[in-house]
Design a protein around this motif. Structure first.
Motif, PDB file in Angstrom:
ATOM      1  N   GLY A  34      10.650  -1.193   9.478  1.00  0.00           N
ATOM      2  CA  GLY A  34      10.279  -2.072  10.513  1.00  0.00           C
ATOM      3  C   GLY A  34      10.038  -3.423  10.459  1.00  0.00           C
ATOM      4  O   GLY A  34      10.825  -4.174  11.011  1.00  0.00           O
ATOM      5  N   ASP A  35       9.012  -3.623   9.438  1.00  0.00           N
ATOM      6  CA  ASP A  35       8.867  -5.429   8.977  1.00  0.00           C
ATOM      7  C   ASP A  35      10.158  -6.115   8.378  1.00  0.00           C
ATOM      8  O   ASP A  35      10.097  -7.066   8.240  1.00  0.00           O
ATOM      9  CB  ASP A  35       7.540  -5.277   8.568  1.00  0.00           C
ATOM     10  N   GLY A  36      10.716  -4.903   7.542  1.00  0.00           N
ATOM     11  CA  GLY A  36      11.841  -5.407   6.690  1.00  0.00           C
ATOM     12  C   GLY A  36      11.595  -6.379   5.667  1.00  0.00           C
ATOM     13  O   GLY A  36      11.943  -7.438   5.454  1.00  0.00           O
ATOM     14  N   HIS A  92       8.555 -13.475   9.217  1.00  0.00           N
ATOM     15  CA  HIS A  92       8.110 -14.429  10.389  1.00  0.00           C
ATOM     16  C   HIS A  92       6.739 -14.513  10.866  1.00  0.00           C
ATOM     17  O   HIS A  92       6.038 -15.158  11.289  1.00  0.00           O
ATOM     18  CB  HIS A  92       9.368 -14.736  11.321  1.00  0.00           C
ATOM     19  N   GLY A  93       6.277 -12.971  10.985  1.00  0.00           N
ATOM     20  CA  GLY A  93       5.116 -12.687  11.614  1.00  0.00           C
ATOM     21  C   GLY A  93       4.136 -13.108  10.687  1.00  0.00           C
ATOM     22  O   GLY A  93       2.880 -13.565  11.054  1.00  0.00           O
ATOM     23  N   TYR A  94       4.277 -13.040   9.237  1.00  0.00           N
ATOM     24  CA  TYR A  94       3.391 -13.672   8.376  1.00  0.00           C
ATOM     25  C   TYR A  94       3.100 -15.104   8.344  1.00  0.00           C
ATOM     26  O   TYR A  94       2.057 -15.540   8.275  1.00  0.00           O
ATOM     27  CB  TYR A  94       3.713 -13.193   6.951  1.00  0.00           C
ATOM     28  N   THR A 111       0.659  -1.342  -0.115  1.00  0.00           N
ATOM     29  CA  THR A 111       0.076   0.047   0.103  1.00  0.00           C
ATOM     30  C   THR A 111       0.790   1.349   0.103  1.00  0.00           C
ATOM     31  O   THR A 111       0.319   2.478   0.337  1.00  0.00           O
ATOM     32  CB  THR A 111      -0.744  -0.051   1.143  1.00  0.00           C
ATOM     33  N   ASN A 112       2.065   1.155  -0.243  1.00  0.00           N
ATOM     34  CA  ASN A 112       3.015   2.302  -0.350  1.00  0.00           C
ATOM     35  C   ASN A 112       2.927   3.141   0.955  1.00  0.00           C
ATOM     36  O   ASN A 112       3.021   4.596   0.980  1.00  0.00           O
ATOM     37  CB  ASN A 112       2.734   3.114  -1.654  1.00  0.00           C
ATOM     38  N   SER A 113       2.805   2.399   2.211  1.00  0.00           N
ATOM     39  CA  SER A 113       2.693   3.070   3.602  1.00  0.00           C
ATOM     40  C   SER A 113       3.689   3.565   4.369  1.00  0.00           C
ATOM     41  O   SER A 113       3.697   4.081   5.434  1.00  0.00           O
ATOM     42  CB  SER A 113       1.484   2.505   4.411  1.00  0.00           C
ATOM     43  N   HIS A 114       5.064   2.917   3.674  1.00  0.00           N
ATOM     44  CA  HIS A 114       6.187   2.955   4.708  1.00  0.00           C
ATOM     45  C   HIS A 114       7.326   3.240   3.622  1.00  0.00           C
ATOM     46  O   HIS A 114       7.218   3.525   2.473  1.00  0.00           O
ATOM     47  CB  HIS A 114       6.402   1.527   5.017  1.00  0.00           C
ATOM     48  N   LEU A 115       8.466   3.456   4.266  1.00  0.00           N
ATOM     49  CA  LEU A 115       9.501   4.067   3.612  1.00  0.00           C
ATOM     50  C   LEU A 115      10.301   2.744   2.759  1.00  0.00           C
ATOM     51  O   LEU A 115       9.913   1.706   3.005  1.00  0.00           O
ATOM     52  CB  LEU A 115      10.764   4.449   4.503  1.00  0.00           C
ATOM     53  N   GLU A 168      -0.059  -5.528   5.533  1.00  0.00           N
ATOM     54  CA  GLU A 168       0.805  -4.616   5.885  1.00  0.00           C
ATOM     55  C   GLU A 168       0.971  -4.749   7.425  1.00  0.00           C
ATOM     56  O   GLU A 168      -0.005  -5.101   8.284  1.00  0.00           O
ATOM     57  CB  GLU A 168       0.445  -3.313   5.696  1.00  0.00           C
ATOM     58  N   ASP A 169       2.068  -4.496   7.998  1.00  0.00           N
ATOM     59  CA  ASP A 169       2.404  -4.245   9.502  1.00  0.00           C
ATOM     60  C   ASP A 169       2.023  -5.697  10.000  1.00  0.00           C
ATOM     61  O   ASP A 169       1.467  -5.556  11.164  1.00  0.00           O
ATOM     62  CB  ASP A 169       1.550  -3.278   9.999  1.00  0.00           C
ATOM     63  N   CYS A 170       2.455  -6.962   9.705  1.00  0.00           N
ATOM     64  CA  CYS A 170       2.087  -8.070  10.364  1.00  0.00           C
ATOM     65  C   CYS A 170       3.369  -8.677  10.850  1.00  0.00           C
ATOM     66  O   CYS A 170       3.363  -9.757  11.385  1.00  0.00           O
ATOM     67  CB  CYS A 170       1.348  -9.036   9.341  1.00  0.00           C
TER      68      CYS A 170
END
Length: 429
Positions: free
Chosen positions: A332-334, A372-374, A283-287, A366-368
């Motif tokens: 952050g999530d990398g 590994h979180g996914y 969603t193009n919400s992060h850097l 996004e942001d999961c």
């Protein structure tokens, strides 16, 4: 559209005809008033010559209101401002004169049309009405026009005028603190903004960038000229030009999440970023940044110095088959991706580029929590007894775990997102 078709379509638009006629009329120069306006004698002549539809000396009731300045003729003002913004005319020592080096554009309608389309962002002061209530569009014209195009593009190239006005209002009003405004003030501000959006739409219609369909519903549609111009900002290619076939793979995801893309070999990195975002489903919400042996490229920032991605192209980083570059999204999530140049191909007649030709598996939410979180998210959704199962359903906005399909990928969906991104990207300098 062929080059001949583009030129013919551009030459037939009222705005281009008006700007061209005005430039020819200016010739060696025309004297302006002390306030920098056209003389009324010249203004009266131009209203007829250019067929602007402006009313001079309007009669209201039994009273005649004398027009004392060309600034009171809104359409003529827009045409003059547009010719200046396109680089055809300028003011020198109190005279309106032609810019000699750009006069060749008059005989190149497709090129001139593209320049006028790009210059539309500068027409805010001429289009937006002045008065006690300045509209939000007047102070944020270029951004408002970008929202307008995005709204139409999100509707697969068509949208009701009212919906577009509402989207512009929502985007621009969010920039201001309006909690203390009265209902009457908000109503007047919204009405003034909507009216200015209508004036902007009218200008884009005269340029042939928008078409109005279904008078009752007031539907706005992107024209082929607008699609051509917007796509050209992404490095449009002609038949025979070089394309890069890229494989973009999300690293460490098992099974792999990947997309195959065809893009211009010379595409700028900032535009490649948008293509990757759309094709993957982010969603193009992060850097983000591109990582290469020559450096790291992204949006320059004092706290995180990067080379300017707008000044580098894909070809600067990879120009031989098999070469790779990394792309990281959301520090952050990398989410790390490997971009492989699989092949260098030739653009075909009628091809639409950039495009997604293949892929596998859904984009993670996004942001999961990264790869590994996914993986944990997929396991949790598959287990109704997991203590976090219901929370994840609510977070994802789904009713049951099976509603989320990690195996799902649709090339048509990816290309619809690509079309939306490309057609909505009106500001890519």
């Amino acid at each position: 559209m062929s080059e001949d078709d583009l030129a013919a379509a551009a030459a037939s638009t009222p705005a281009l005809r008006q700007v061209t006629a005005l430039t020819r009329w200016v010739g060696q120069g025309r004297k302006l008033t002390q306030t920098g306006q056209l003389t009324m004698a010249d203004a009266r002549h131009l209203v007829g010559l250019l067929n602007t539809g402006d009313e001079i000396d309007p009669v209201i009731g039994e009273r005649v209101f004398r027009t004392r300045s060309s600034a009171d003729l809104p359409v003529l003002t827009v045409v003059v401002t547009w010719a200046k913004a396109a680089g055809l005319l300028r003011v020198v020592h109190g005279r309106l004169v032609a810019v000699k080096k750009n006069q060749r554009l008059i005989d190149r309608p497709a090129q001139l049309w593209n320049i006028m389309f790009a210059a539309f962002d500068q027409l805010g002061p001429a289009i937006c009405s002045a008065g006690w209530f300045q509209s939000l569009l007047g102070d944020n014209f270029a951004d408002g026009i970008a929202v307008l195009f995005r709204g139409i593009a999100d509707g697969d190239g068509a949208a009701p005028t009212g919906a577009v006005q509402a989207e512009v209002w929502s985007a621009l009003s969010a920039r201001y603190y309006l909690d203390d405004a009265t209902t009457e003030q908000l109503t007047r501000l919204r009405k003034t903004t909507d009216n200015d959006v209508r004036r902007a739409v009218a200008g884009l219609v005269t340029l042939g960038a928008l078409a109005e369909e279904d008078a009752a519903a007031g539907t706005l549609r992107l024209t082929p000229l607008a699609e051509w111009a917007l796509r050209s900002r992404y490095g449009a290619v002609a038949p025979g030009d070089q394309l890069a076939q890229l494989n973009v793979t999300l690293l460490d995801a098992e099974p792999p999440v990947w997309r195959r893309l065809l893009v211009p070999a010379t595409i700028r990195l900032d535009r490649l970023d948008r293509v990757i975002q759309a094709a993957m489903g982010w969603t193009n919400s992060h850097l983000h940044m591109f990582i290469h042996s020559s450096g790291r490229y992204g949006v320059p920032d004092l706290d995180f110095p990067l080379q300017d991605e707008r000044r580098a192209t894909l070809r600067d980083l990879v120009d031989r088959e098999g070469e790779t570059v990394r792309y990281e999204y959301d520090f952050g999530d990398g989410w790390e991706h490997e971009i492989v140049l699989e092949q260098l191909l030739t653009a075909e007649p009628g091809g639409r580029y950039p495009t997604c030709t293949a892929g596998a598996r859904a984009c993670p939410p996004e942001d999961c929590g990264g790869v590994h979180g996914y993986a944990d998210l997929i396991d949790t959704l598959a287990d109704p007894t997991h203590p976090e199962h219901q929370h994840l359903l609510e977070w994802l906005g789904i009713d049951k775990g099976s509603d989320f399909g990690p195996e799902h990928f649709d090339t048509a969906d990816a290309n619809r997102r690509l079309d939306t991104v490309i057609l909505a990207a009106t500001r890519t300098a």
